[in-house]
Structure formats: C-alpha cells, structure tokens
Design a protein around this motif. Structure first.
Motif, mmCIF file in Angstrom:
data_model
loop_
_atom_site.group_PDB
_atom_site.id
_atom_site.type_symbol
_atom_site.label_atom_id
_atom_site.label_comp_id
_atom_site.label_asym_id
_atom_site.label_seq_id
_atom_site.Cartn_x
_atom_site.Cartn_y
_atom_site.Cartn_z
ATOM 1 N N ASN A 76 -7.397 -2.670 9.094
ATOM 2 C CA ASN A 76 -7.142 -1.523 9.972
ATOM 3 C C ASN A 76 -7.850 -0.293 9.419
ATOM 4 O OD1 ASN A 76 -5.938 -0.058 12.106
ATOM 5 N ND2 ASN A 76 -4.304 0.613 10.752
ATOM 6 N N ARG A 77 -9.131 -0.441 9.102
ATOM 7 C CA ARG A 77 -9.852 0.663 8.479
ATOM 8 C C ARG A 77 -10.001 1.857 9.418
ATOM 9 N NH1 ARG A 77 -12.234 -4.026 6.704
ATOM 10 N NH2 ARG A 77 -12.192 -4.321 4.437
ATOM 11 N N ALA A 78 -10.068 1.578 10.732
ATOM 12 C CA ALA A 78 -10.207 2.676 11.686
ATOM 13 C C ALA A 78 -8.876 3.332 12.010
ATOM 14 C CB ALA A 78 -10.866 2.177 12.969
ATOM 15 N N GLY A 79 -7.793 2.764 11.540
ATOM 16 C CA GLY A 79 -6.483 3.352 11.764
ATOM 17 C C GLY A 79 -5.977 3.232 13.188
ATOM 18 N N ARG A 80 -6.464 2.261 13.958
ATOM 19 C CA ARG A 80 -6.027 2.126 15.349
ATOM 20 C C ARG A 80 -4.684 1.424 15.483
ATOM 21 N NH1 ARG A 80 -11.036 -0.776 18.019
ATOM 22 N NH2 ARG A 80 -11.030 -1.789 15.980
ATOM 23 N N GLY A 96 0.097 3.406 3.250
ATOM 24 C CA GLY A 96 -1.324 3.243 3.542
ATOM 25 C C GLY A 96 -1.550 2.483 4.838
ATOM 26 N N LEU A 97 -2.656 2.790 5.509
ATOM 27 C CA LEU A 97 -2.980 2.151 6.791
ATOM 28 C C LEU A 97 -4.309 1.418 6.765
ATOM 29 C CD1 LEU A 97 -1.831 4.834 9.394
ATOM 30 C CD2 LEU A 97 -0.784 2.629 8.920
ATOM 31 N N GLU A 98 -4.901 1.236 5.586
ATOM 32 C CA GLU A 98 -6.147 0.480 5.540
ATOM 33 C C GLU A 98 -5.916 -0.965 5.959
ATOM 34 O OE1 GLU A 98 -7.963 0.745 1.783
ATOM 35 O OE2 GLU A 98 -8.306 2.919 1.869
ATOM 36 N N VAL A 137 3.135 9.794 6.243
ATOM 37 C CA VAL A 137 4.343 10.079 5.481
ATOM 38 C C VAL A 137 5.475 9.223 6.064
ATOM 39 C CG1 VAL A 137 5.980 11.855 4.775
ATOM 40 C CG2 VAL A 137 3.552 12.411 5.022
ATOM 41 N N ALA A 138 5.785 8.163 5.369
ATOM 42 C CA ALA A 138 6.843 7.275 5.844
ATOM 43 C C ALA A 138 8.226 7.798 5.510
ATOM 44 C CB ALA A 138 6.664 5.877 5.257
ATOM 45 N N GLU A 139 8.324 8.624 4.436
ATOM 46 C CA GLU A 139 9.632 9.161 4.028
ATOM 47 C C GLU A 139 9.438 10.561 3.481
ATOM 48 O OE1 GLU A 139 13.025 8.291 0.623
ATOM 49 O OE2 GLU A 139 11.754 6.631 1.339
ATOM 50 N N LEU A 177 0.820 -1.212 0.000
ATOM 51 C CA LEU A 177 0.000 0.000 0.000
ATOM 52 C C LEU A 177 0.858 1.268 0.000
ATOM 53 C CD1 LEU A 177 -2.750 -0.995 2.610
ATOM 54 C CD2 LEU A 177 -2.794 -1.239 0.129
ATOM 55 N N THR A 178 2.150 1.128 -0.097
ATOM 56 C CA THR A 178 3.036 2.298 -0.071
ATOM 57 C C THR A 178 3.120 2.926 -1.455
ATOM 58 O OG1 THR A 178 4.326 1.335 1.739
ATOM 59 C CG2 THR A 178 5.367 3.081 0.453
#
Length: 503
Positions: free
Chosen positions: A307-311, A245-247, A223-225, A125-126
């Motif tokens: 991880n749709r809620a991003g927790r 991405g965090l989905e 933002v990973a980088e 997802l990056t």
C-alpha cells in the motif's frame, strides 16, 4: 389303318421320353448344382437365449408368448445382449428427449479461489511515541486520531524542567575549562536521562539550558491513538501517540475450512477493491490464524498487501484471488452428475450406443465443472442433458444395483394380485412339472400351480445351487421338485426327483 395310328402314337411317346431323358441329362445336373449353392448375404440370425417379462426379470421362458404376470408379450433376450447391462435408446428417441453428451476431459487447473478480506493496520508497522521525562504538554500539534503524519513531523512540544539541571552543569564544566573526561561524563549523564542530542547541541549554541523540545513522528502513517491533550502533565514512560504505518496493510479473510487446507504461507494473492475492481494490489499470505469459527466453520487468513500509495485504509473490503499450484485434473460438466445424497452417478455412453450408469467419486468443485477422481476415464462420453430419463430406465433394468434382487424375489408373488404377499425367506415350496431345458446355471420347468405362492401354472427358470447340481435331470423329464426364494433367477431349486422319463 388302325394299327398304323397305334404305331405312330408309340413312336411319338418314345420320342418324347427320349427328349425328356436328354433334357434331364443336360439340364438336371446344373439345376441341382445351382440349388446347392448357398444364397449370398448374411444367413446367420441373432441367437435367442430365452424370453422374459421385463417387468418381472427373474423367470425365463423357452418360447415366445404372453406373459403370465403382465398383460404383455414376452421379450426375447439375445446372446449378444446377455452381458449388456446398458440401456438402449433409439436415435429418434434421443432427439425427442434432448439427450446431449459431453466428453470427459483432462485439463490443467490452478487450485485458486476467491475470498473477501477486510483491510486492517499491519500491527508490525505500529510505533509508540513516549516521553522519557516528567513534564507538561506545552503545545499539541496533532489533535485528532486518524490524522496522517509524515516521518519526522513534530507532534507536540514538551516542557521538561527536570532537564535544566544536567544541562546547566554540563555548560558550566565546559566554561570552567576542566579536564575533558569530566565534560564527557556530564554529557553521558544527560544521554542517560534521554535528553535528545539535538537539544544538547541547541543549548551549546545558545549557551543556556533548554527545557522545551519537540516530539517527532518516528514513521509515516496515521495517528491510531492519541493519549494526551494540550496542557496535561506527562510522566516518564507515558505513551503520547501511537502511529500506524500504511506502507503495508493486512487483509483478513474468512476462508472456508475445506479450502483452508490448501493454503500455504507465501502464496501470492491478487487483491482488488470491492468498490472499484480496476484498482489492484499485490500481496501474499502471511499467517493462518490457529482458530476456527464454530458457527461458520471458517479460518481467518491474514494477507499482507502492498500500500505504498496509501489508497487502502482500514475497513475497506478487498476481493482476494488466491493462486495455487497448477495440476492436471479430470473434469466433467457439473450438469452431467446425478447426486443421490450418498453417492454420485454419471450416465456413460458405451461404444455400442447403449447407456450405462456408473458410480463416480468427485473431487474439487470447480464451478461449472467437477473433478472426477474415480469412475471415469479421459474421453468417456457422459450424458449432460436428459440423464434423469436414462437413469429411470436403467433403474427398471436394475443396473444401479439393489433393485434387481428385490424385483426378482417379489415379482412372481406380486403378479398374482395386490393381495399376494411374498413367502418367508426360509420357506420351501413343492411343485410338479416338465423339464423344458437344462442350462449350467439353471433349469427351465413348465410346472403346475403353486397355491402357497398363488402362482398359476407357468414356464419359468429356477437357479441351481451349483453348476453340477442334479446331473441326472434332462429335458423332457417329468419331475417333482422343491424350491425356495433366492438365487440369481429369484428362486432356487432345493431338490429334483424324476417322476418319469420323457419321450
């Protein structure tokens, strides 16, 4: 007068004789008949095969008495106990020792296990954000890594002077009223230079070329980088940002090698936060990485967790419960198994109440229970408490194997005293004695001392080399015989020569 008394006495005697005859006639027969009727109740007694010393089980004796080996009485062995290799423990002793049994059961179990995984970004997802033109970072809208951004959010404003020429040419052609194909060719040239359509529309609306444009976030995430700073020059193909991405996230777990063989792609997993078990997530196994740690003998398994809620964020710990297929398994309590290092033993309670050790093969370790793949059947009663005491008693009876032959071979020699030593295996010894009994498997002989073995005179059994050996020997014969160490009874006959007929 005197003759009258004599006559009366004779008459009285004759009367008494007649009365006795009649009494015998009418009462004697019934008395005999009553005496011939067998008494009610069981009259059969347990048949004694032989007597022996439990501490030296090899020699057999045909009558009770004191053991020639130990300071104890000989113990009878009954016919109904000849093939019973178990250990009998009275009910009172079982209660005092706290012997408790459990039943071997068959149950439906899932081959699931728990593991701990570390949350990582899902690299699939990056997204990389690059510029396709030389220019400058005029404004930087995101200034730190791990900052959360939304899809379409502006990240930076780039000033690209190289895009001014193509835009001016395009606008001039449109104002000059040239054929449409020339206008379209100019527009295609701008697209080939990666000028965004939004920037072209903006230049058409205002009627002037635009050199400043915003770089949007292609996906939502963090933002990973961050590869630029405000005011720096950028070149075509340079990576400005990397958005993760965090989905979905990865949970990478170290799985023991013995459990990794049961993993299959697509297995469902239930994940819970290590810090808060009430927060759960669904996922599935995606990859088993083809590498094994030489130090820990573990395999890395990669689980994909929603991880749709991003927790979930990278670095968190998840407790993963991997579900496997449900199978039927035979299980026993773990406390009922004796592990010797080379094998596993369970003490089984037989139908007659005795206890018998039995070698078993174990399968999966299920915590408080162990899977049994061989050696036990469903419904068997196994000792779950006090089995070590029963096992010790069974070893004295040589049930576990290996001790019987050693005990029989060394018993007579060691009973003579601590200084006695067992004869060589190839040694042959001679003695004389009287044959007490002849059985298909051996001959019992009352013999004199055997100085080579430091034996006193005793009665003991010797094994036959074959059931048909020494056919002419019978009970009561005086014989000279030779024997050697071996056979089921500890010593085996080599030759038997009758020295005289018994009476």
């Amino acid at each position: 007068m005197k003759s009258t008394h004599i006559t009366a006495a004779v008459l009285v005697g004759a009367g008494l004789a007649a009365a006795g005859f009649l009494a015998g006639k009418y009462t004697g027969a019934p008395a005999e008949k009553v005496a011939s009727v067998p008494a009610s109740g069981p009259t059969s007694e347990r048949k004694v095969l032989y007597w022996h010393d439990p501490m030296v089980p090899g020699p057999r004796f045909d009558k009770p008495g004191k053991s020639p080996f130990m300071d104890m009485q000989l113990v009878p062995v009954y016919a109904d106990e000849q093939n019973d290799t178990g250990v009998k423990v009275s009910a009172g002793v079982q209660q005092n020792l706290g012997i408790r049994t459990a039943k071997v059961i068959r149950t439906q179990l899932a081959s699931s296990f728990d593991a701990v995984g570390t949350v990582q970004f899902d690299e699939r997802l990056t997204e990389a954000v690059q510029t396709r033109v030389n220019g400058y970072v005029e404004r930087l809208l995101v200034r730190a890594t791990m900052e959360y951004v939304r899809r379409g959010q502006p990240l930076a404003v780039i000033y690209a002077p190289d895009w001014l020429g193509p835009q001016n040419e395009y606008l001039a052609l449109k104002r000059a009223g040239v054929p449409q194909d020339l206008v379209d060719a100019a527009r295609d040239r701008m697209r080939a230079m990666s000028i965004p359509d939004a920037l072209i529309r903006q230049s058409e609306q205002v009627g002037a070329a635009q050199a400043r444009f915003s770089v949007p976030a292609p996906v939502s995430g963090v933002v990973a980088e961050l590869g630029v700073r405000e005011g720096v020059a950028v070149t075509s193909g340079m990576t400005l940002f990397r958005i993760a991405g965090l989905e979905r996230v990865w949970a990478v777990a170290e799985v023991p090698e013995v459990q990794a063989v049961r993993l299959r792609r697509g297995q469902k997993v239930k994940a819970a936060l290590q810090a808060d078990a009430s927060q759960t997530f669904d996922g599935e196994l995606q990859e088993i990485l083809p590498q094994v740690s030489a130090n820990t003998r573990t395999v890395q398994a990669r689980f994909e967790v929603a991880n749709r809620a991003g927790r979930l964020t990278p670095g968190m710990l998840l407790r993963l419960q991997v579900a496997g297929p449900v199978t039927s398994r035979l299980v026993v309590p773990a406390e009922a198994v004796i592990r010797t290092g080379t094998r596993a033993v369970a003490i089984v309670r037989k139908e007659n109440g005795s206890f018998e050790p039995r070698d078993i093969a174990l399968g999966a370790d299920l915590g408080d229970q162990l899977e049994v793949v061989q050696g036990l059947g469903e419904g068997d009663q196994v000792v779950a408490s006090g089995q070590f005491l029963v096992d010790s008693e069974a070893r004295l009876k040589s049930v576990l194997g290996g001790m019987a032959a050693a005990g029989q071979a060394s018993g007579p020699a060691s009973s003579a005293g601590p200084e006695a030593k067992a004869p060589p295996a190839a040694g042959i010894f001679a003695a004389q004695g009287k044959v007490e009994s002849v059985d298909p498997d051996g001959i019992t002989i009352s013999h004199g001392p055997v100085p080579e073995l430091k034996w006193p005179g005793m009665t003991m059994g010797f094994s036959k080399p074959t059931p048909n050996a020494f056919p002419g020997v019978k009970a009561g014969d005086m014989v000279s015989f030779q024997f050697k160490q071996g056979g089921p009874m500890g010593y085996e006959l080599v030759a038997v020569q009758p020295a005289g007929a018994g009476k």
